[in-house]
Design a protein around this motif. Structure first.
Motif, PDB file in Angstrom:
ATOM      1  N   VAL A 189      52.002  66.101  34.708  1.00  0.00           N
ATOM      2  CA  VAL A 189      50.608  66.482  34.929  1.00  0.00           C
ATOM      3  C   VAL A 189      50.358  66.642  36.419  1.00  0.00           C
ATOM      4  CG1 VAL A 189      48.203  65.757  34.715  1.00  0.00           C
ATOM      5  CG2 VAL A 189      49.803  65.338  32.834  1.00  0.00           C
ATOM      6  N   ASN A 190      50.820  65.681  37.182  1.00  0.00           N
ATOM      7  CA  ASN A 190      50.628  65.711  38.625  1.00  0.00           C
ATOM      8  C   ASN A 190      51.266  66.952  39.242  1.00  0.00           C
ATOM      9  OD1 ASN A 190      49.797  64.625  41.144  1.00  0.00           O
ATOM     10  ND2 ASN A 190      51.942  64.054  41.511  1.00  0.00           N
ATOM     11  N   ASN A 191      52.451  67.287  38.739  1.00  0.00           N
ATOM     12  CA  ASN A 191      53.131  68.467  39.272  1.00  0.00           C
ATOM     13  C   ASN A 191      52.363  69.761  38.983  1.00  0.00           C
ATOM     14  OD1 ASN A 191      55.126  66.907  40.302  1.00  0.00           O
ATOM     15  ND2 ASN A 191      56.548  67.231  38.589  1.00  0.00           N
ATOM     16  N   GLN A 192      51.666  69.752  37.825  1.00  0.00           N
ATOM     17  CA  GLN A 192      50.899  70.954  37.515  1.00  0.00           C
ATOM     18  C   GLN A 192      49.638  71.049  38.358  1.00  0.00           C
ATOM     19  OE1 GLN A 192      50.278  71.718  33.350  1.00  0.00           O
ATOM     20  NE2 GLN A 192      52.387  71.108  32.849  1.00  0.00           N
ATOM     21  N   LEU A 193      48.971  69.885  38.558  1.00  0.00           N
ATOM     22  CA  LEU A 193      47.703  69.895  39.293  1.00  0.00           C
ATOM     23  C   LEU A 193      47.918  69.953  40.804  1.00  0.00           C
ATOM     24  CD1 LEU A 193      45.802  67.211  37.214  1.00  0.00           C
ATOM     25  CD2 LEU A 193      45.404  69.672  37.218  1.00  0.00           C
ATOM     26  N   LEU A 194      48.936  69.232  41.255  1.00  0.00           N
ATOM     27  CA  LEU A 194      49.330  69.155  42.661  1.00  0.00           C
ATOM     28  C   LEU A 194      48.313  68.498  43.606  1.00  0.00           C
ATOM     29  CD1 LEU A 194      51.136  72.586  43.140  1.00  0.00           C
ATOM     30  CD2 LEU A 194      52.148  70.293  43.145  1.00  0.00           C
ATOM     31  N   THR A 195      47.009  68.631  43.331  1.00  0.00           N
ATOM     32  CA  THR A 195      46.023  68.152  44.302  1.00  0.00           C
ATOM     33  C   THR A 195      45.363  66.828  43.926  1.00  0.00           C
ATOM     34  OG1 THR A 195      44.385  69.452  43.164  1.00  0.00           O
ATOM     35  CG2 THR A 195      45.398  70.426  45.136  1.00  0.00           C
ATOM     36  N   GLN A 196      45.677  66.286  42.736  1.00  0.00           N
ATOM     37  CA  GLN A 196      44.926  65.089  42.317  1.00  0.00           C
ATOM     38  C   GLN A 196      45.835  63.909  41.950  1.00  0.00           C
ATOM     39  OE1 GLN A 196      42.712  66.902  39.119  1.00  0.00           O
ATOM     40  NE2 GLN A 196      41.023  67.385  40.498  1.00  0.00           N
ATOM     41  N   PRO A 197      46.785  63.574  42.832  1.00  0.00           N
ATOM     42  CA  PRO A 197      47.707  62.484  42.464  1.00  0.00           C
ATOM     43  C   PRO A 197      46.975  61.158  42.238  1.00  0.00           C
ATOM     44  CG  PRO A 197      47.906  63.021  44.792  1.00  0.00           C
ATOM     45  CD  PRO A 197      47.037  64.078  44.172  1.00  0.00           C
ATOM     46  N   PHE A 198      45.953  60.885  43.047  1.00  0.00           N
ATOM     47  CA  PHE A 198      45.268  59.601  42.896  1.00  0.00           C
ATOM     48  C   PHE A 198      44.666  59.472  41.502  1.00  0.00           C
ATOM     49  CE2 PHE A 198      41.476  56.973  43.081  1.00  0.00           C
ATOM     50  CZ  PHE A 198      42.033  55.785  43.521  1.00  0.00           C
ATOM     51  N   GLN A 199      43.972  60.526  41.068  1.00  0.00           N
ATOM     52  CA  GLN A 199      43.340  60.487  39.754  1.00  0.00           C
ATOM     53  C   GLN A 199      44.374  60.317  38.635  1.00  0.00           C
ATOM     54  OE1 GLN A 199      42.582  62.384  42.260  1.00  0.00           O
ATOM     55  NE2 GLN A 199      40.457  63.093  42.273  1.00  0.00           N
ATOM     56  N   VAL A 200      45.443  61.094  38.743  1.00  0.00           N
ATOM     57  CA  VAL A 200      46.463  61.065  37.683  1.00  0.00           C
ATOM     58  C   VAL A 200      47.084  59.672  37.573  1.00  0.00           C
ATOM     59  CG1 VAL A 200      48.725  61.929  36.979  1.00  0.00           C
ATOM     60  CG2 VAL A 200      47.000  63.516  37.854  1.00  0.00           C
ATOM     61  N   PHE A 201      47.454  59.135  38.737  1.00  0.00           N
ATOM     62  CA  PHE A 201      48.154  57.851  38.664  1.00  0.00           C
ATOM     63  C   PHE A 201      47.197  56.686  38.431  1.00  0.00           C
ATOM     64  CE2 PHE A 201      51.420  60.503  40.727  1.00  0.00           C
ATOM     65  CZ  PHE A 201      52.390  60.341  39.753  1.00  0.00           C
ATOM     66  N   LEU A 202      45.914  56.896  38.675  1.00  0.00           N
ATOM     67  CA  LEU A 202      44.939  55.868  38.289  1.00  0.00           C
ATOM     68  C   LEU A 202      44.874  55.780  36.759  1.00  0.00           C
ATOM     69  CD1 LEU A 202      42.853  53.808  39.265  1.00  0.00           C
ATOM     70  CD2 LEU A 202      41.112  55.586  39.021  1.00  0.00           C
ATOM     71  N   ILE A 203      44.843  56.955  36.111  1.00  0.00           N
ATOM     72  CA  ILE A 203      44.854  56.958  34.636  1.00  0.00           C
ATOM     73  C   ILE A 203      46.085  56.212  34.138  1.00  0.00           C
ATOM     74  CG2 ILE A 203      45.064  58.410  32.583  1.00  0.00           C
ATOM     75  CD1 ILE A 203      43.590  60.605  34.163  1.00  0.00           C
ATOM     76  N   LEU A 204      47.216  56.528  34.766  1.00  0.00           N
ATOM     77  CA  LEU A 204      48.481  55.889  34.369  1.00  0.00           C
ATOM     78  C   LEU A 204      48.387  54.367  34.496  1.00  0.00           C
ATOM     79  CD1 LEU A 204      51.402  56.575  33.533  1.00  0.00           C
ATOM     80  CD2 LEU A 204      52.006  56.544  35.958  1.00  0.00           C
ATOM     81  N   ALA A 205      47.864  53.913  35.635  1.00  0.00           N
ATOM     82  CA  ALA A 205      47.774  52.467  35.872  1.00  0.00           C
ATOM     83  C   ALA A 205      46.874  51.804  34.848  1.00  0.00           C
ATOM     84  CB  ALA A 205      47.255  52.207  37.286  1.00  0.00           C
ATOM     85  N   VAL A 206      45.733  52.461  34.547  1.00  0.00           N
ATOM     86  CA  VAL A 206      44.789  51.869  33.597  1.00  0.00           C
ATOM     87  C   VAL A 206      45.431  51.720  32.214  1.00  0.00           C
ATOM     88  CG1 VAL A 206      42.657  52.311  32.318  1.00  0.00           C
ATOM     89  CG2 VAL A 206      42.714  52.598  34.801  1.00  0.00           C
ATOM     90  N   ILE A 207      46.184  52.752  31.811  1.00  0.00           N
ATOM     91  CA  ILE A 207      46.820  52.674  30.482  1.00  0.00           C
ATOM     92  C   ILE A 207      47.827  51.510  30.437  1.00  0.00           C
ATOM     93  CG2 ILE A 207      48.247  53.873  28.785  1.00  0.00           C
ATOM     94  CD1 ILE A 207      47.108  56.499  29.842  1.00  0.00           C
ATOM     95  N   TYR A 208      48.673  51.421  31.473  1.00  0.00           N
ATOM     96  CA  TYR A 208      49.650  50.314  31.491  1.00  0.00           C
ATOM     97  C   TYR A 208      48.939  48.968  31.500  1.00  0.00           C
ATOM     98  CZ  TYR A 208      53.843  53.131  32.024  1.00  0.00           C
ATOM     99  OH  TYR A 208      54.872  53.980  31.800  1.00  0.00           O
ATOM    100  N   TYR A 209      47.880  48.886  32.276  1.00  0.00           N
ATOM    101  CA  TYR A 209      47.161  47.607  32.352  1.00  0.00           C
ATOM    102  C   TYR A 209      46.622  47.229  30.983  1.00  0.00           C
ATOM    103  CZ  TYR A 209      44.070  43.903  33.717  1.00  0.00           C
ATOM    104  OH  TYR A 209      43.462  42.686  33.802  1.00  0.00           O
ATOM    105  N   ALA A 210      46.048  48.234  30.292  1.00  0.00           N
ATOM    106  CA  ALA A 210      45.464  47.949  28.982  1.00  0.00           C
ATOM    107  C   ALA A 210      46.521  47.441  28.005  1.00  0.00           C
ATOM    108  CB  ALA A 210      44.800  49.204  28.421  1.00  0.00           C
ATOM    109  N   ILE A 211      47.697  48.075  28.023  1.00  0.00           N
ATOM    110  CA  ILE A 211      48.752  47.644  27.086  1.00  0.00           C
ATOM    111  C   ILE A 211      49.190  46.218  27.410  1.00  0.00           C
ATOM    112  CG2 ILE A 211      51.087  48.080  26.257  1.00  0.00           C
ATOM    113  CD1 ILE A 211      50.700  51.004  27.131  1.00  0.00           C
ATOM    114  N   CYS A 212      49.477  45.967  28.686  1.00  0.00           N
ATOM    115  CA  CYS A 212      49.999  44.645  29.070  1.00  0.00           C
ATOM    116  C   CYS A 212      48.957  43.566  28.859  1.00  0.00           C
ATOM    117  CB  CYS A 212      50.466  44.666  30.526  1.00  0.00           C
ATOM    118  SG  CYS A 212      51.872  45.763  30.768  1.00  0.00           S
ATOM    119  N   TRP A 213      47.705  43.898  29.175  1.00  0.00           N
ATOM    120  CA  TRP A 213      46.657  42.902  28.998  1.00  0.00           C
ATOM    121  C   TRP A 213      46.483  42.560  27.520  1.00  0.00           C
ATOM    122  CZ3 TRP A 213      42.067  42.628  26.342  1.00  0.00           C
ATOM    123  CH2 TRP A 213      41.266  41.517  26.648  1.00  0.00           C
ATOM    124  N   SER A 214      46.534  43.595  26.644  1.00  0.00           N
ATOM    125  CA  SER A 214      46.369  43.325  25.215  1.00  0.00           C
ATOM    126  C   SER A 214      47.453  42.382  24.726  1.00  0.00           C
ATOM    127  CB  SER A 214      46.456  44.604  24.383  1.00  0.00           C
ATOM    128  OG  SER A 214      45.789  45.633  25.009  1.00  0.00           O
TER     129      SER A 214
END
Lengths: 252, 254
Positions: A189-214
């Motif tokens: 996704v990041n490679n396609q958008l190129l300009t929004q790495p922060f947003q993309v990887f924030l989504i990624l972090a939130v998903i991992y956090y949700a799984i681990c926290w659960s």
């Protein structure tokens, strides 16, 4: 910023969820969950076998496993992944899918860590429990299954759990050998958008956090339930204890 | 409770020339003794004399260096399949100083687990038997409690019920009251007395001389790894022959 994130999720949710499936291999979150579940599911029983071998009185069992555990624990996971990725095809000539390489490496690596946790749990119980089981006529495996492991594993739930959580986090390293997991999808996704790495990887972090926290939360509740059961707070008694209280409150 | 009686041998346990050493230290020196069926033997002696080691060799929780211990006509220290050793052990009840109840199981599960898992008895049958045994040791109302909720004396009575659940012809007690607060010693001794009255073959390492005097058929006095006196309680307490036994009894009176 929030709008960017929502837009990314709207556009790419399917890619993040299942990768390029059905046009390509299954990937994304689905693959991360499958890889995590398989790693944990295989590493856990394997770690018990390793722990028992480490405690065995037979040196032909104890020594190789001790070496395996020490070496595995003393090497970064990334190094192990690269080794298996490049060496296994060289040595066997077989073309191993990266998913299988990643799964095998994770299982060995996490089992080595978990086995030390399990071993510590067994050793911490002391001799008394094993002796009592033996005196009653239980064999080694019966004693382990019905007496030692239920206690050792229970006492070690917090440590076992943190190893499970780190297993989930370690699946991200599959990225370097092109395992199509959630991280891989996010970087696409990041490679396609190129300009929004922060947003993309924030989504990624939130998903991992949700799984681990659960997972942490589920295990915490499980642990509390067992503790309460052992303290005798469930079953027939609480109704007996609670019932009079209720009557009193009704009278008030 | 009926005890299985094998007609061919009146001896329950025969200890022949048993020696054991840890490195240079000789714990047991050529011990020779036997316990007949229905007999209650109390083993006493100063600490470090080898009494606990001796009783633990009888179900092979400790190995020996030479000699033999026969139980049921079989040498329990002979090379044998572990399955066979487990079978023999399941027929020797053992009560530990530190109870060693299984803390993850309820009281009734503690008692019924081994009959189910070792002897293959049906779960409900074992459960009923466990309840009867708990009733016998006066703890029927604690069946669903967990060991952590019980006092030391109660835990030790559960441990006795747990050992009895395997229906052993012989019971070994390794200082069963030494870890207890003084006010709880009596309840455990009462259970042991009632067992003895029912004709159970018993071997007890204990410092409870009152119990020895009242219940024992014979007393073995051990010092420095040797049984230096075997006598009836009356002989032992009124007229001990060996000077070491005399000193031991004198020390106890202080």
């Amino acid at each position: 910023m929030i709008n960017d994130i929502i837009a990314i999720i709207q556009d790419y949710w399917l890619l993040l969820l299942i990768g390029q499936y059905p046009n390509g291999p299954l990937g994304g979150l689905a693959n991360t969950l499958i890889l995590s579940a398989l790693s944990i599911g295989l590493a856990f029983p394997f770690s018990i076998l390793l722990a028992l071998a480490r405690l065995s009185k037979w040196s032909f069992l104890r020594w190789p496993v001790t070496v395996l555990v020490y070496v595995t624990r003393g090497v970064p996971l990334l190094m192990l992944i690269l080794w298996s990725y490049f060496l296994v095809p060289l040595l066997t000539g077989a073309d191993v899918p990266s998913f299988v390489t990643m799964l095998t490496t994770l299982v060995v690596y996490q089992a080595a860590f978990l086995s030390e946790v399990v071993r510590a749990g067994i050793v911490a119980l002391g001799h008394g429990q094993m002796e009592a089981a033996k005196a009653l006529g239980h064999g080694y495996f019966g004693a382990m299954r019905f007496v030692i492991l239920p206690q050792a594993l229970y006492n070690m739930i917090p440590s076992i759990l943190s190893t499970f959580v780190s297993t989930i986090k370690d699946t991200t390293l599959g990225y370097v050998i092109n395992v199509p997991d959630l991280t891989f999808a996010a970087s696409q996704v990041n490679n396609q958008l190129l300009t929004q790495p922060f947003q993309v990887f924030l989504i990624l972090a939130v998903i991992y956090y949700a799984i681990c926290w659960s997972l942490t939360h589920v295990a915490y509740r499980l642990e509390r339930r067992i503790t309460r059961r052992r303290a005798g707070l469930t079953g027939v008694r609480p109704t007996a204890v609670i019932a009079p209280v209720k009557i009193v409150s009704e009278q008030l | 409770m009926t005890l299985p009686v094998s007609p061919h041998d009146a001896r329950a346990i025969r200890i022949s020339h048993v020696s054991k050493q840890y490195g240079d230290y000789q714990v047991l020196k050529n011990i020779d003794a036997e316990v007949t069926r229905g007999e209650v033997v109390v083993i006493c002696g100063p600490s470090g004399s080898g009494k606990s080691t001796l009783i633990r060799t009888i179900n092979r929780l400790e190995e020996i260096n030479s000699g033999s211990i026969s139980f049921d006509g079989q040498d329990i220290h002979a090379p044998m399949k572990t399955r066979e050793l487990n079978r023999l052990r399941s027929r020797i009840g053992f009560v530990f100083q530190s109870f060693n109840l299984f803390p993850h199981l309820s009281v009734v599960e503690n008692v019924s687990m081994s009959p189910v898992r070792v002897k293959g008895i049906a779960r409900d049958v074992a459960h009923d038997q466990a309840l009867r045994l708990l009733d016998r040791v006066g703890l029927a109302d604690k069946a669903n409690a967990y060991p952590g909720q019980l006092s030391g004396g109660q835990q030790q009575r559960v441990a006795i019920a747990r050992a009895l659940a395997m229906e052993p012809p012989v019971m070994l007690f390794d200082e069963p009251t030494s870890a207890l607060d003084p006010e709880m010693v009596g309840e455990v001794l009462a259970v042991m007395k009632s067992l003895a009255a029912d004709g159970m073959t018993m071997l007890c390492v204990t410092h409870e001389m009152g119990f020895a005097r009242d219940v024992a058929d014979r007393i073995w006095f051990i010092d420095a790894g040797q049984i230096i006196e075997m006598a009836t309680p009356e002989e032992f307490f009124t007229n001990p022959r060996h000077p070491r036994a005399q000193r031991f009894l004198a020390d106890l009176r202080h």
